[in-house]
Motif scaffolding. Structure first.
Motif, PDB file in Angstrom:
ATOM      1  N   PHE A  12       0.845  -1.202   0.000  1.00 11.89           N
ATOM      2  CA  PHE A  12       0.000   0.000   0.000  1.00 11.89           C
ATOM      3  C   PHE A  12       0.879   1.250   0.000  1.00 11.89           C
ATOM      4  O   PHE A  12       0.614   2.213  -0.730  1.00 11.89           O
ATOM      5  CB  PHE A  12      -0.913   0.005   1.235  1.00 11.89           C
ATOM      6  CG  PHE A  12      -1.697   1.278   1.404  1.00 11.89           C
ATOM      7  CD1 PHE A  12      -2.816   1.545   0.627  1.00 11.89           C
ATOM      8  CD2 PHE A  12      -1.319   2.233   2.351  1.00 11.89           C
ATOM      9  CE1 PHE A  12      -3.534   2.723   0.769  1.00 11.89           C
ATOM     10  CE2 PHE A  12      -2.033   3.407   2.503  1.00 11.89           C
ATOM     11  CZ  PHE A  12      -3.143   3.657   1.713  1.00 11.89           C
ATOM     12  N   ALA A  58      -5.959   0.823  -9.486  1.00 12.72           N
ATOM     13  CA  ALA A  58      -6.936   0.245  -8.552  1.00 12.72           C
ATOM     14  C   ALA A  58      -7.563   1.354  -7.722  1.00 12.72           C
ATOM     15  O   ALA A  58      -6.916   2.361  -7.431  1.00 12.72           O
ATOM     16  CB  ALA A  58      -6.266  -0.774  -7.641  1.00 12.72           C
ATOM     17  N   LEU A  65      -5.866  -1.979  -2.893  1.00  9.27           N
ATOM     18  CA  LEU A  65      -4.744  -1.327  -3.582  1.00  9.27           C
ATOM     19  C   LEU A  65      -3.477  -2.161  -3.397  1.00  9.27           C
ATOM     20  O   LEU A  65      -2.701  -2.358  -4.329  1.00  9.27           O
ATOM     21  CB  LEU A  65      -4.517   0.090  -3.031  1.00  9.27           C
ATOM     22  CG  LEU A  65      -5.709   1.055  -3.055  1.00  9.27           C
ATOM     23  CD1 LEU A  65      -5.284   2.451  -2.617  1.00  9.27           C
ATOM     24  CD2 LEU A  65      -6.333   1.148  -4.438  1.00  9.27           C
TER      25      LEU A  65
ATOM     26  N   LYS B  75      -9.760   9.547  -3.909  1.00 11.51           N
ATOM     27  CA  LYS B  75     -10.060   8.476  -4.869  1.00 11.51           C
ATOM     28  C   LYS B  75      -8.792   7.908  -5.486  1.00 11.51           C
ATOM     29  O   LYS B  75      -8.845   6.922  -6.203  1.00 11.51           O
ATOM     30  CB  LYS B  75     -10.936   9.029  -6.002  1.00 11.51           C
ATOM     31  CG  LYS B  75     -12.276   9.492  -5.514  1.00 11.51           C
ATOM     32  CD  LYS B  75     -13.158   9.910  -6.651  1.00 11.51           C
ATOM     33  CE  LYS B  75     -14.545  10.195  -6.105  1.00 11.51           C
ATOM     34  NZ  LYS B  75     -15.577   9.967  -7.053  1.00 11.51           N
ATOM     35  N   ARG B  76      -7.686   8.535  -5.241  1.00 12.33           N
ATOM     36  CA  ARG B  76      -6.470   8.164  -5.972  1.00 12.33           C
ATOM     37  C   ARG B  76      -5.899   6.825  -5.516  1.00 12.33           C
ATOM     38  O   ARG B  76      -5.943   6.496  -4.335  1.00 12.33           O
ATOM     39  CB  ARG B  76      -5.418   9.255  -5.799  1.00 12.33           C
ATOM     40  CG  ARG B  76      -5.772  10.559  -6.479  1.00 12.33           C
ATOM     41  CD  ARG B  76      -4.759  11.610  -6.141  1.00 12.33           C
ATOM     42  NE  ARG B  76      -3.438  11.200  -6.567  1.00 12.33           N
ATOM     43  CZ  ARG B  76      -2.697  11.849  -7.476  1.00 12.33           C
ATOM     44  NH1 ARG B  76      -3.192  12.924  -8.048  1.00 12.33           N
ATOM     45  NH2 ARG B  76      -1.516  11.430  -7.790  1.00 12.33           N
ATOM     46  N   PRO B  77      -5.301   6.061  -6.453  1.00 12.74           N
ATOM     47  CA  PRO B  77      -4.672   4.801  -6.060  1.00 12.74           C
ATOM     48  C   PRO B  77      -3.432   5.028  -5.197  1.00 12.74           C
ATOM     49  O   PRO B  77      -2.990   4.128  -4.501  1.00 12.74           O
ATOM     50  CB  PRO B  77      -4.308   4.134  -7.384  1.00 12.74           C
ATOM     51  CG  PRO B  77      -4.468   5.158  -8.436  1.00 12.74           C
ATOM     52  CD  PRO B  77      -5.317   6.268  -7.910  1.00 12.74           C
ATOM     53  N   ASP B  78      -2.869   6.235  -5.253  1.00  9.80           N
ATOM     54  CA  ASP B  78      -1.694   6.523  -4.413  1.00  9.80           C
ATOM     55  C   ASP B  78      -2.091   7.391  -3.215  1.00  9.80           C
ATOM     56  O   ASP B  78      -1.336   8.257  -2.774  1.00  9.80           O
ATOM     57  CB  ASP B  78      -0.589   7.195  -5.229  1.00  9.80           C
ATOM     58  CG  ASP B  78      -1.083   8.427  -5.969  1.00  9.80           C
ATOM     59  OD1 ASP B  78      -2.288   8.751  -5.849  1.00  9.80           O
ATOM     60  OD2 ASP B  78      -0.285   9.077  -6.668  1.00  9.80           O
ATOM     61  N   ALA B  79      -3.298   7.124  -2.671  1.00 13.06           N
ATOM     62  CA  ALA B  79      -3.832   7.934  -1.568  1.00 13.06           C
ATOM     63  C   ALA B  79      -3.028   7.769  -0.277  1.00 13.06           C
ATOM     64  O   ALA B  79      -3.262   8.501   0.681  1.00 13.06           O
ATOM     65  CB  ALA B  79      -5.299   7.582  -1.330  1.00 13.06           C
ATOM     66  N   HIS B  80      -2.080   6.816  -0.267  1.00 15.20           N
ATOM     67  CA  HIS B  80      -1.237   6.666   0.930  1.00 15.20           C
ATOM     68  C   HIS B  80      -0.470   7.948   1.224  1.00 15.20           C
ATOM     69  O   HIS B  80      -0.100   8.211   2.360  1.00 15.20           O
ATOM     70  CB  HIS B  80      -0.254   5.503   0.748  1.00 15.20           C
ATOM     71  CG  HIS B  80       0.728   5.711  -0.360  1.00 15.20           C
ATOM     72  ND1 HIS B  80       0.452   5.403  -1.668  1.00 15.20           N
ATOM     73  CD2 HIS B  80       1.980   6.216  -0.353  1.00 15.20           C
ATOM     74  CE1 HIS B  80       1.504   5.706  -2.419  1.00 15.20           C
ATOM     75  NE2 HIS B  80       2.432   6.200  -1.636  1.00 15.20           N
TER      76      HIS B  80
END
Lengths: 134, 381
Positions: A12, A58, A65, B75-80
């Protein structure tokens, strides 16, 4: 195990193969209409049926994710024939375990892997239904 | 007044003189700003780019200097990148899926969940003073939709009731069953209805078509959340809704209460009996110029709704939403101070996005599937 395994935290936080391949040999998409989790795989396949490049997009919970990232790391360099054996239980194992409310993402991951193989063999491609107005 | 006092006694926090409110909300937001400034590299980079530090926030007029995160980033896949807390501290993921289908996921750590649960529960007490009765929930249960923000917020209300039932199951709603439930509790308990406006409206339409007028109880409440626009784009008229509730269920306008919130924030603005939605004391709503979000508009002017939330330790709770509306800082006849917020519409080009919209869309699709199903031959297969 805490809520997230070390593998899920790693994938992640440092996603592998994030993105989309332009003019990919094959595109596969699976989404859950209720919870909204979605995975899109784009891949190139070499003459010996080995996945030579793969990327994912994703959307959804942290586990989905992470599993999408883990899936691409697992698939990359593998022969397509091996992917048909990749099931939800195996993905959960590779993820270092998933909490009960996260297990659906292992099924989603297995589904999209199988779809990638089927699409490639049928010469089919999924449209890109993922749109994210960021 | 610090965050803990605000959470435990929102009734008092919401009735401070306006000047004290401004000082208190500024202090807790400055503290939250400092927390994320020190711990979140992504946010820090934004602060550095804007040349702003927590030391620059000393009065309420400085609050607009705090950098904002557009809600679309969730909403982003890199929301980390958004997280201040490590993923190992994340306890709850709440999601909302709009008409676009891509879920917005808000991750809350243990501290944020602790604060949100206390704050929302004590706000319910302050606004509704409910402690008993029967709750008819016109929505799925949390077991069926465990990560859906609206359902989670409704679910926190069910503990005060002596009896409750969720009447959206397998994404199907049976209005007749709702009617039977209300009748079954008649004379036993005060009956309340909780749900998104579109489902309460469906129930009212059923009563209207069946020509049934059912008088609920003098203390009955109807509590809604989830927006007044259907996924089809059609709006539900609030005055018509209130009039039908009065006619078919005997619930007066003062006991019909709507709420406004967004899953990315711990702001649940609850309507008082004068139909003004009060911003909780740990949040500040800043209305921004639609063309230049760095500009804050004065109360009464319509613009983009930004929410600054002091509770969030998982990520910076300084959010620029896709909603358009205004704030009012004039005194409310209910005696509460601070701000009230009015939602007008979604920003042009933004998808219709909320839990209620996705429930309704899915519910309709299921009904269409059911209507089109080919009956099984006699004797089954």
């Amino acid at each position: 195990m805490g809520r997230f395994s070390a593998t899920v935290v790693d994938h992640f936080t440092n996603p592998r193969n994030l993105g989309e391949i332009d003019d990919a040999d094959v595109r596969a998409f699976v989404g859950n209409p209720v919870c909204g989790d979605q995975i899109l795989l784009t891949a190139n396949v070499a003459a010996d049926d080995v996945v030579s490049d793969i990327r994912f997009q994703a959307f959804g919970c942290s586990a989905s994710l992470a599993v999408a990232s883990l899936l691409t790391a697992t698939i990359h360099g593998s022969p397509l024939g091996e992917l048909t054996d990749l099931d939800a239980a195996r993905l959960e194992e590779l993820a270092g375990g998933l909490a009960p409310d996260q297990r659906h993402v292992a099924a989603l991951g297995a589904d999209v892997a199988h779809r990638l193989v089927n699409n490639f063999r049928r010469g089919a491609n999924d449209d890109d239904p993922i749109s994210c107005s960021v | 007044m610090n965050v803990a006092t605000m959470l435990g006694a929102p009734g008092e926090a919401l009735r401070q003189p306006q000047q004290q409110w401004a000082a208190a909300v500024t202090a807790v937001l400055r503290e939250a700003f400092g927390y994320h400034f020190e711990r979140n590299a992504f946010f820090r980079a934004q602060c550095d780019a804007d040349g702003v530090t927590p030391a620059d926030v000393s009065t309420r007029a400085d609050l607009p200097k705090i950098p904002m995160l557009p809600v679309s980033m969730f909403k982003r896949p890199d929301a980390h990148m958004l997280l201040t807390a490590p993923l190992t501290d994340i306890e709850l993921e709440i999601r909302s899926t709009g008409t676009g289908g891509v879920p917005s996921v808000a991750r809350r750590d243990t501290t944020t969940v602790d604060r949100a649960v206390v704050g929302i529960t004590s706000s319910y007490r302050d606004f509704f003073a409910l402690s008993k009765g029967a709750g008819l929930f016109l929505c799925p249960s949390t077991a069926e939709a465990p990560e859906m923000g609206m359902v989670k917020v409704f679910n926190m209300l069910n503990g005060v009731f002596d009896d409750h039932v969720y009447l959206v199951r397998d994404y199907a709603f049976d209005a007749d069953e709702a009617l039977r439930y209300l009748r079954s509790r008649e004379g036993e308990m005060t009956r309340h209805i909780i749900g998104p406006p579109f489902l309460v409206n469906r129930f009212l339409r059923f009563l209207e078509l069946e020509d049934i007028e059912l008088k609920l109880d003098p203390e009955s409440m109807v509590i809604t959340l989830g927006g007044w626009k259907r996924y089809t784009g059609e709006s539900i008229s609030r005055p018509e809704f209130d009039a039908k509730l009065q006619r078919y269920l005997g619930v007066g306008a003062g006991r019909i209460r709507d709420m406004y919130g967004m899953i990315e924030s711990n702001m649940l603005a609850i309507e008082c009996e004068h139909h003004r939605k009060h911003v909780p004391p740990w949040c500040y709503v800043s209305i921004r110029d639609v063309d230049d979000p760095s500009v804050e508009l004065t109360p009464g002017r319509t613009g983009g709704i930004a929410v600054l939330d002091a509770l969030n330790t998982a990520y910076p709770g300084f959010l620029l939403s896709d909603d358009i509306g205004e704030v009012d800082e004039s005194g409310c006849p209910c005696g509460r101070t601070g701000q009230t917020v009015s939602f007008r519409r979604r920003r042009q080009g933004a998808e219709l996005g909320c839990c209620a919209v996705s429930i309704e869309k899915f519910l309709d699709s299921q009904e269409i599937v059911a209507e089109c199903a080919v009956p099984a031959p006699a004797g089954g297969r």
